[in-house]
Design a protein around this motif. Structure first.
Motif, PDB file in Angstrom:
ATOM      1  N   ASP A  27      32.938 -34.992 -42.512  1.00 35.79           N
ATOM      2  CA  ASP A  27      32.544 -33.944 -41.566  1.00 35.79           C
ATOM      3  C   ASP A  27      33.455 -33.940 -40.352  1.00 35.79           C
ATOM      4  O   ASP A  27      33.846 -32.878 -39.852  1.00 35.79           O
ATOM      5  N   VAL A  28      33.755 -35.145 -39.857  1.00 35.36           N
ATOM      6  CA  VAL A  28      34.597 -35.316 -38.674  1.00 35.36           C
ATOM      7  C   VAL A  28      35.532 -36.493 -38.925  1.00 35.36           C
ATOM      8  O   VAL A  28      35.118 -37.502 -39.505  1.00 35.36           O
ATOM      9  N   VAL A  29      36.790 -36.362 -38.497  1.00 35.17           N
ATOM     10  CA  VAL A  29      37.745 -37.471 -38.595  1.00 35.17           C
ATOM     11  C   VAL A  29      38.457 -37.622 -37.258  1.00 35.17           C
ATOM     12  O   VAL A  29      38.950 -36.643 -36.693  1.00 35.17           O
ATOM     13  N   TYR A  30      38.478 -38.871 -36.747  1.00 38.43           N
ATOM     14  CA  TYR A  30      39.293 -39.226 -35.587  1.00 38.43           C
ATOM     15  C   TYR A  30      40.555 -39.911 -36.094  1.00 38.43           C
ATOM     16  O   TYR A  30      40.505 -40.698 -37.046  1.00 38.43           O
ATOM     17  N   GLU A  31      41.675 -39.657 -35.432  1.00 41.06           N
ATOM     18  CA  GLU A  31      42.887 -40.452 -35.662  1.00 41.06           C
ATOM     19  C   GLU A  31      43.303 -41.056 -34.331  1.00 41.06           C
ATOM     20  O   GLU A  31      43.512 -40.339 -33.350  1.00 41.06           O
ATOM     21  N   ILE A  32      43.413 -42.393 -34.304  1.00 38.12           N
ATOM     22  CA  ILE A  32      43.704 -43.115 -33.065  1.00 38.12           C
ATOM     23  C   ILE A  32      44.667 -44.256 -33.379  1.00 38.12           C
ATOM     24  O   ILE A  32      44.591 -44.877 -34.452  1.00 38.12           O
ATOM     25  N   LEU A  33      45.548 -44.554 -32.445  1.00 37.43           N
ATOM     26  CA  LEU A  33      46.447 -45.693 -32.603  1.00 37.43           C
ATOM     27  C   LEU A  33      45.648 -46.992 -32.650  1.00 37.43           C
ATOM     28  O   LEU A  33      44.694 -47.187 -31.887  1.00 37.43           O
ATOM     29  N   ALA A  34      46.048 -47.872 -33.556  1.00 41.86           N
ATOM     30  CA  ALA A  34      45.490 -49.225 -33.585  1.00 41.86           C
ATOM     31  C   ALA A  34      46.503 -50.125 -32.891  1.00 41.86           C
ATOM     32  O   ALA A  34      46.881 -49.879 -31.757  1.00 41.86           O
TER      33      ALA A  34
ATOM     34  N   ALA B 131      36.523 -41.947 -40.238  1.00 35.97           N
ATOM     35  CA  ALA B 131      36.003 -40.840 -41.050  1.00 35.97           C
ATOM     36  C   ALA B 131      34.480 -40.887 -41.054  1.00 35.97           C
ATOM     37  O   ALA B 131      33.885 -41.901 -41.433  1.00 35.97           O
ATOM     38  N   VAL B 132      33.861 -39.790 -40.631  1.00 34.30           N
ATOM     39  CA  VAL B 132      32.408 -39.735 -40.459  1.00 34.30           C
ATOM     40  C   VAL B 132      31.819 -38.817 -41.530  1.00 34.30           C
ATOM     41  O   VAL B 132      32.208 -37.655 -41.657  1.00 34.30           O
ATOM     42  N   TYR B 133      30.850 -39.361 -42.290  1.00 31.07           N
ATOM     43  CA  TYR B 133      30.234 -38.643 -43.406  1.00 31.07           C
ATOM     44  C   TYR B 133      28.735 -38.496 -43.162  1.00 31.07           C
ATOM     45  O   TYR B 133      28.045 -39.454 -42.827  1.00 31.07           O
ATOM     46  N   GLN B 134      28.253 -37.266 -43.375  1.00 26.22           N
ATOM     47  CA  GLN B 134      26.825 -37.028 -43.308  1.00 26.22           C
ATOM     48  C   GLN B 134      26.373 -35.947 -44.290  1.00 26.22           C
ATOM     49  O   GLN B 134      25.393 -36.106 -44.992  1.00 26.22           O
ATOM     50  N   SER B 135      27.106 -34.837 -44.364  1.00 27.69           N
ATOM     51  CA  SER B 135      26.688 -33.728 -45.233  1.00 27.69           C
ATOM     52  C   SER B 135      27.242 -33.829 -46.650  1.00 27.69           C
ATOM     53  O   SER B 135      26.752 -33.151 -47.551  1.00 27.69           O
ATOM     54  N   LYS B 136      28.266 -34.672 -46.875  1.00 22.81           N
ATOM     55  CA  LYS B 136      28.862 -34.833 -48.201  1.00 22.81           C
ATOM     56  C   LYS B 136      28.666 -36.267 -48.689  1.00 22.81           C
ATOM     57  O   LYS B 136      28.519 -37.199 -47.886  1.00 22.81           O
TER      58      LYS B 136
ATOM     59  N   GLY C 230      32.567 -25.785 -39.670  1.00 26.35           N
ATOM     60  CA  GLY C 230      33.585 -26.360 -40.534  1.00 26.35           C
ATOM     61  C   GLY C 230      33.907 -27.784 -40.105  1.00 26.35           C
ATOM     62  O   GLY C 230      33.241 -28.361 -39.244  1.00 26.35           O
ATOM     63  N   LYS C 231      34.951 -28.327 -40.682  1.00 28.33           N
ATOM     64  CA  LYS C 231      35.348 -29.707 -40.412  1.00 28.33           C
ATOM     65  C   LYS C 231      36.202 -29.794 -39.159  1.00 28.33           C
ATOM     66  O   LYS C 231      36.967 -28.874 -38.858  1.00 28.33           O
ATOM     67  N   THR C 232      36.067 -30.912 -38.467  1.00 29.33           N
ATOM     68  CA  THR C 232      36.786 -31.112 -37.211  1.00 29.33           C
ATOM     69  C   THR C 232      37.618 -32.387 -37.281  1.00 29.33           C
ATOM     70  O   THR C 232      37.122 -33.431 -37.715  1.00 29.33           O
ATOM     71  N   TRP C 233      38.885 -32.275 -36.863  1.00 29.30           N
ATOM     72  CA  TRP C 233      39.750 -33.445 -36.713  1.00 29.30           C
ATOM     73  C   TRP C 233      40.024 -33.647 -35.229  1.00 29.30           C
ATOM     74  O   TRP C 233      40.354 -32.679 -34.519  1.00 29.30           O
ATOM     75  N   ILE C 234      39.888 -34.892 -34.784  1.00 32.11           N
ATOM     76  CA  ILE C 234      40.107 -35.244 -33.384  1.00 32.11           C
ATOM     77  C   ILE C 234      41.306 -36.177 -33.307  1.00 32.11           C
ATOM     78  O   ILE C 234      41.286 -37.282 -33.869  1.00 32.11           O
ATOM     79  N   GLN C 235      42.345 -35.718 -32.654  1.00 35.42           N
ATOM     80  CA  GLN C 235      43.588 -36.493 -32.504  1.00 35.42           C
ATOM     81  C   GLN C 235      43.617 -37.081 -31.093  1.00 35.42           C
ATOM     82  O   GLN C 235      43.786 -36.347 -30.119  1.00 35.42           O
ATOM     83  N   VAL C 236      43.446 -38.399 -30.985  1.00 31.81           N
ATOM     84  CA  VAL C 236      43.508 -39.082 -29.690  1.00 31.81           C
ATOM     85  C   VAL C 236      44.927 -39.595 -29.505  1.00 31.81           C
ATOM     86  O   VAL C 236      45.433 -40.385 -30.320  1.00 31.81           O
TER      87      VAL C 236
END
Length: 366
Positions: A113-120, A129-134, A350-356
């Protein structure tokens, strides 16, 4: 007038011939009967008459029935705003998904449903990656967790899925009392290894296994987090700069791109200039909303581990329907929200991608 006289003459001639023929046939039959002494048999004479062929009836014009208007789904998925048949009350599940070159292509990101991309640490990024509806059958590869990832999971009231941790990450799990499953330390039965890849880039799990783990460990299962704000596409039009392509230059080999597809109304993701696809389905990863958040990053140790401010506020950008708009972002009620001078801006269903990204990151827009 000539046509009428000719027609009358022809009709009279036909009647005369017919009458004479009938008399001759009758006489012949009588004579034959008398000669043979047989009883008289009245013959059945079939008189052929001219017939007029009926004209074909006109073709019936069938008016097509109007297509039925589909009944909208009665509920909305909390994290996507898309229609669903039954309400969702289960907690989200948050997976730490690896993004090193050896882990690509990943599996299951297309269903998040939602994905964050962040530097490690070092020169890598990691996906949350966050899942709830699928309920995808495969998600991964799964890797270790960091403290700011834990904070995101806590804010979402999600069940956190990972394999290992930094010490600061585990300290955050304990301090914030986050429900989590760690493959390295005790929860291996809820994961599996894909033998077609080399360890440690081959660890996978799925939603079904984690739901079972939550029952086994007696985690609370009901979710009551505040809903996100969604806006119907026809009700709001984002005002900003037209964008066909955007490049986000994470360090080293992590150049992320999105291309707007006018037909689908979605942004299609790429990595290093190549379409970013799911390993199993081959589907390109797509997003309806993209949020880019500039955040402070601080390196903590010689390993390159970082502290990242994922709470804000900070400068950011919102991308929707081929438009990019400068916004302010801030974490509120467990989720990154964006606003302008008018207030909070809604996401499109819809789906959301969050780019940090680090502060000052230069975006390339065409």
């Amino acid at each position: 007038m000539k046509i009428t006289q000719d027609s009358t003459l022809i009709a009279r001639t036909r009647r005369h011939i017919f009458r004479n023929t009938l008399l001759l046939l009758t006489a012949a039959i009588v004579l034959t009967s008398c000669d043979s002494g047989e009883s008289t048999v009245t013959p059945q004479i079939s008189i052929l008459q001219e017939t007029t062929m009926p004209l074909p009836s006109p073709t019936e014009v069938v008016t097509p029935s109007p297509s039925p208007i589909p009944t909208p789904d009665p509920y909305k998925a909390p994290l996507t705003g898309l229609g669903i048949e039954a309400p969702i009350t289960a907690r989200p599940i948050m997976y730490m998904v690896e993004n090193s070159p050896s882990a690509r292509p990943q599996t299951g990101l297309t269903d998040a449903d939602v994905v964050y991309e962040i530097l490690a640490e070092g020169e890598i990024t990691r996906f949350i990656a966050v899942y709830q509806s699928k309920v995808p059958a495969v998600i991964g590869p799964v890797r270790s967790i960091r403290p700011y990832f834990v904070e995101i999971g806590k804010g979402l009231d999600a069940i956190v899925v990972h394999a290992g941790w930094s010490q600061d990450g585990m300290n955050a799990i304990v301090r914030l009392k986050v429900d989590h499953l760690d493959q390295v330390y005790g929860d291996d039965r809820y994961y599996w290894r894909d033998k077609s890849r080399k360890a440690p880039h081959n660890l996978y799990s799925n939603v079904e296994k984690i739901r079972q783990a939550a029952l086994d460990k007696k985690f609370h299962v009901e979710w009551k987090n505040p809903l996100l704000k969604f806006t119907a596409p026809l009700d709001s039009k984002l005002e900003g700069q037209v964008v066909n392509n955007i490049t986000i230059p994470y360090i080293a080999g992590y150049k992320v791109g999105y291309t707007y597809d006018k037909v689908s109304g979605l942004f299609q993701r790429s990595m290093l200039g190549e379409p970013h696809k799911d390993k199993v389905s081959g589907q390109i990863i797509e997003a309806k909303n993209i949020i880019i958040c500039e955040a402070s990053h601080q390196i903590l140790d010689k390993e390159g581990r970082r502290a990242v401010n994922i709470h804000g506020p900070g400068k950011g950008y919102l991308l929707q329907e081929g438009i990019i708009k400068e916004v302010t972002w801030k974490e509120k009620d467990g989720f990154i929200r964006v606003s302008d001078t008018t207030g909070e801006l809604g996401l499109l269903p819809g789906k959301t991608w969050i780019q940090v990204v680090p502060k000052g990151t230069e975006l390339t827009i065409t």
